[in-house]
Design a protein around this motif. Sequence first.
Motif, PDB file in Angstrom:
ATOM      1  N   TRP A 199       0.851  -1.185   0.000  1.00  0.00           N
ATOM      2  CA  TRP A 199       0.000   0.000   0.000  1.00  0.00           C
ATOM      3  C   TRP A 199       0.887   1.234   0.000  1.00  0.00           C
ATOM      4  O   TRP A 199       1.864   1.307   0.745  1.00  0.00           O
ATOM      5  N   TYR A 200       0.537   2.212  -0.830  1.00  0.00           N
ATOM      6  CA  TYR A 200       1.264   3.483  -0.868  1.00  0.00           C
ATOM      7  C   TYR A 200       0.431   4.537  -0.151  1.00  0.00           C
ATOM      8  O   TYR A 200      -0.761   4.687  -0.439  1.00  0.00           O
ATOM      9  N   PHE A 201       1.051   5.277   0.780  1.00  0.00           N
ATOM     10  CA  PHE A 201       0.348   6.313   1.530  1.00  0.00           C
ATOM     11  C   PHE A 201       1.315   7.427   1.892  1.00  0.00           C
ATOM     12  O   PHE A 201       2.312   7.189   2.582  1.00  0.00           O
ATOM     13  N   GLN A 202       1.057   8.626   1.437  1.00  0.00           N
ATOM     14  CA  GLN A 202       1.818   9.825   1.771  1.00  0.00           C
ATOM     15  C   GLN A 202       3.333   9.629   1.683  1.00  0.00           C
ATOM     16  O   GLN A 202       4.075   9.931   2.615  1.00  0.00           O
ATOM     17  N   GLY A 203       3.786   9.105   0.564  1.00  0.00           N
ATOM     18  CA  GLY A 203       5.215   8.951   0.326  1.00  0.00           C
ATOM     19  C   GLY A 203       5.847   7.712   0.939  1.00  0.00           C
ATOM     20  O   GLY A 203       7.054   7.523   0.825  1.00  0.00           O
ATOM     21  N   ILE A 204       5.045   6.870   1.572  1.00  0.00           N
ATOM     22  CA  ILE A 204       5.560   5.646   2.190  1.00  0.00           C
ATOM     23  C   ILE A 204       4.923   4.439   1.491  1.00  0.00           C
ATOM     24  O   ILE A 204       3.699   4.402   1.297  1.00  0.00           O
ATOM     25  N   VAL A 205       5.743   3.472   1.122  1.00  0.00           N
ATOM     26  CA  VAL A 205       5.244   2.201   0.595  1.00  0.00           C
ATOM     27  C   VAL A 205       5.329   1.192   1.736  1.00  0.00           C
ATOM     28  O   VAL A 205       6.415   0.921   2.262  1.00  0.00           O
ATOM     29  N   TYR A 206       4.177   0.678   2.138  1.00  0.00           N
ATOM     30  CA  TYR A 206       4.111  -0.355   3.173  1.00  0.00           C
ATOM     31  C   TYR A 206       3.950  -1.699   2.479  1.00  0.00           C
ATOM     32  O   TYR A 206       3.194  -1.801   1.505  1.00  0.00           O
ATOM     33  N   PHE A 207       4.632  -2.720   2.979  1.00  0.00           N
ATOM     34  CA  PHE A 207       4.410  -4.060   2.443  1.00  0.00           C
ATOM     35  C   PHE A 207       4.683  -5.115   3.504  1.00  0.00           C
ATOM     36  O   PHE A 207       5.396  -4.873   4.484  1.00  0.00           O
ATOM     37  N   ALA A 208       4.078  -6.274   3.290  1.00  0.00           N
ATOM     38  CA  ALA A 208       4.196  -7.390   4.222  1.00  0.00           C
ATOM     39  C   ALA A 208       5.073  -8.475   3.619  1.00  0.00           C
ATOM     40  O   ALA A 208       5.043  -8.697   2.403  1.00  0.00           O
ATOM     41  N   THR A 209       5.847  -9.142   4.479  1.00  0.00           N
ATOM     42  CA  THR A 209       6.562 -10.349   4.058  1.00  0.00           C
ATOM     43  C   THR A 209       6.109 -11.493   4.954  1.00  0.00           C
ATOM     44  O   THR A 209       6.354 -11.501   6.149  1.00  0.00           O
ATOM     45  N   LYS A 210       5.410 -12.411   4.324  1.00  0.00           N
ATOM     46  CA  LYS A 210       4.767 -13.520   5.023  1.00  0.00           C
ATOM     47  C   LYS A 210       5.774 -14.499   5.632  1.00  0.00           C
ATOM     48  O   LYS A 210       5.547 -15.028   6.714  1.00  0.00           O
ATOM     49  N   GLY A 211       6.890 -14.738   4.945  1.00  0.00           N
ATOM     50  CA  GLY A 211       7.846 -15.741   5.411  1.00  0.00           C
ATOM     51  C   GLY A 211       8.486 -15.407   6.741  1.00  0.00           C
ATOM     52  O   GLY A 211       8.882 -16.308   7.485  1.00  0.00           O
ATOM     53  N   ASP A 212       8.604 -14.125   7.064  1.00  0.00           N
ATOM     54  CA  ASP A 212       9.223 -13.728   8.331  1.00  0.00           C
ATOM     55  C   ASP A 212       8.296 -12.876   9.201  1.00  0.00           C
ATOM     56  O   ASP A 212       8.736 -12.320  10.201  1.00  0.00           O
ATOM     57  N   ASP A 213       7.014 -12.780   8.820  1.00  0.00           N
ATOM     58  CA  ASP A 213       6.019 -12.036   9.610  1.00  0.00           C
ATOM     59  C   ASP A 213       6.476 -10.613   9.923  1.00  0.00           C
ATOM     60  O   ASP A 213       6.510 -10.195  11.079  1.00  0.00           O
ATOM     61  N   ARG A 214       6.801  -9.866   8.871  1.00  0.00           N
ATOM     62  CA  ARG A 214       7.237  -8.476   9.038  1.00  0.00           C
ATOM     63  C   ARG A 214       6.382  -7.536   8.201  1.00  0.00           C
ATOM     64  O   ARG A 214       5.901  -7.896   7.131  1.00  0.00           O
ATOM     65  N   ILE A 215       6.261  -6.309   8.701  1.00  0.00           N
ATOM     66  CA  ILE A 215       5.666  -5.213   7.942  1.00  0.00           C
ATOM     67  C   ILE A 215       6.781  -4.171   7.757  1.00  0.00           C
ATOM     68  O   ILE A 215       7.435  -3.770   8.721  1.00  0.00           O
ATOM     69  N   TRP A 216       6.966  -3.759   6.525  1.00  0.00           N
ATOM     70  CA  TRP A 216       8.035  -2.851   6.142  1.00  0.00           C
ATOM     71  C   TRP A 216       7.463  -1.505   5.717  1.00  0.00           C
ATOM     72  O   TRP A 216       6.325  -1.435   5.247  1.00  0.00           O
ATOM     73  N   ALA A 217       8.285  -0.461   5.798  1.00  0.00           N
ATOM     74  CA  ALA A 217       7.915   0.867   5.320  1.00  0.00           C
ATOM     75  C   ALA A 217       9.101   1.451   4.550  1.00  0.00           C
ATOM     76  O   ALA A 217      10.197   1.566   5.100  1.00  0.00           O
ATOM     77  N   ILE A 218       8.858   1.788   3.289  1.00  0.00           N
ATOM     78  CA  ILE A 218       9.872   2.432   2.456  1.00  0.00           C
ATOM     79  C   ILE A 218       9.485   3.895   2.298  1.00  0.00           C
ATOM     80  O   ILE A 218       8.399   4.198   1.803  1.00  0.00           O
ATOM     81  N   ASP A 219      10.364   4.786   2.715  1.00  0.00           N
ATOM     82  CA  ASP A 219      10.161   6.219   2.492  1.00  0.00           C
ATOM     83  C   ASP A 219      10.743   6.517   1.115  1.00  0.00           C
ATOM     84  O   ASP A 219      11.962   6.485   0.917  1.00  0.00           O
ATOM     85  N   VAL A 220       9.853   6.793   0.167  1.00  0.00           N
ATOM     86  CA  VAL A 220      10.265   6.956  -1.227  1.00  0.00           C
ATOM     87  C   VAL A 220      11.197   8.149  -1.402  1.00  0.00           C
ATOM     88  O   VAL A 220      12.207   8.049  -2.103  1.00  0.00           O
ATOM     89  N   GLU A 221      10.894   9.268  -0.766  1.00  0.00           N
ATOM     90  CA  GLU A 221      11.715  10.468  -0.930  1.00  0.00           C
ATOM     91  C   GLU A 221      13.068  10.324  -0.237  1.00  0.00           C
ATOM     92  O   GLU A 221      14.110  10.627  -0.813  1.00  0.00           O
ATOM     93  N   ALA A 222      13.064   9.850   0.993  1.00  0.00           N
ATOM     94  CA  ALA A 222      14.314   9.718   1.753  1.00  0.00           C
ATOM     95  C   ALA A 222      15.135   8.501   1.325  1.00  0.00           C
ATOM     96  O   ALA A 222      16.291   8.370   1.706  1.00  0.00           O
TER      97      ALA A 222
END
Length: 174
Positions: free
Chosen positions: A41-64
Amino acid sequence: MSPAPDWPPAHPLVDAQNPHEPQHQNRLPESSVFDGGEGVWYFQGIVYFATKGDDRIWAIDVEAQTIEVIYDRATAEAPNDILSGVDNLFVTAQGDVLVAEDGGDMQVVVILPDRTLKPLLQVTGQDASEIAGIAFSPDGRRMYFSSDRGGRNGLGGFTNGLGMIYEMTVPEGV
C-alpha cells in the motif's frame, strides 16, 4: 525533450521453462531479497508491504530512500505480539496500517502510527481461510473484507468453502 534514462539491461523475472525453481540468476546484483512478499500500500510517500515468510511489515520512504521494519513478529513483545500470518494491507487516511492475517488468529490488526498494535476484529470457525480485500465505503463508515475460503463447503460445514464477504459498521469516533 530529455534524453532517455540510463536503465540497467532488462532481466526476465521468471524462467518460463522452470517457473517453480528459484530465480536467483534473474536478480540484479544490487537487489534485495524479501521473504514472501504479500500486501502492499502506498500512503503519503511511504510504501508499506508485508513479508509472510518472516512475519514483518516494512515501510519504504520513497523520498528519503530509506526502509525500516515497523513490525517484526520475532522481536515483538507483549502486548504488541498479537499479529502473525501477515498478508493484505490497507492504510487509513489517519495513517493506521490494517493488516489482515492469513492463518494466525484470523484477525485484522491495526498498527497505529505510534507502532502499538490493536486487534480490530477476528473471524472464528474458519481456520483454513485467510482474511483479504479490506476496503471501506466512500464515507468511511463501513468496512468490507473477505474470508477467502469461509462459507458453506457443500457438505454443511463452514471450512474450505467458497468464500464470504463481511461488512462491518465502524463505530462513531473511530
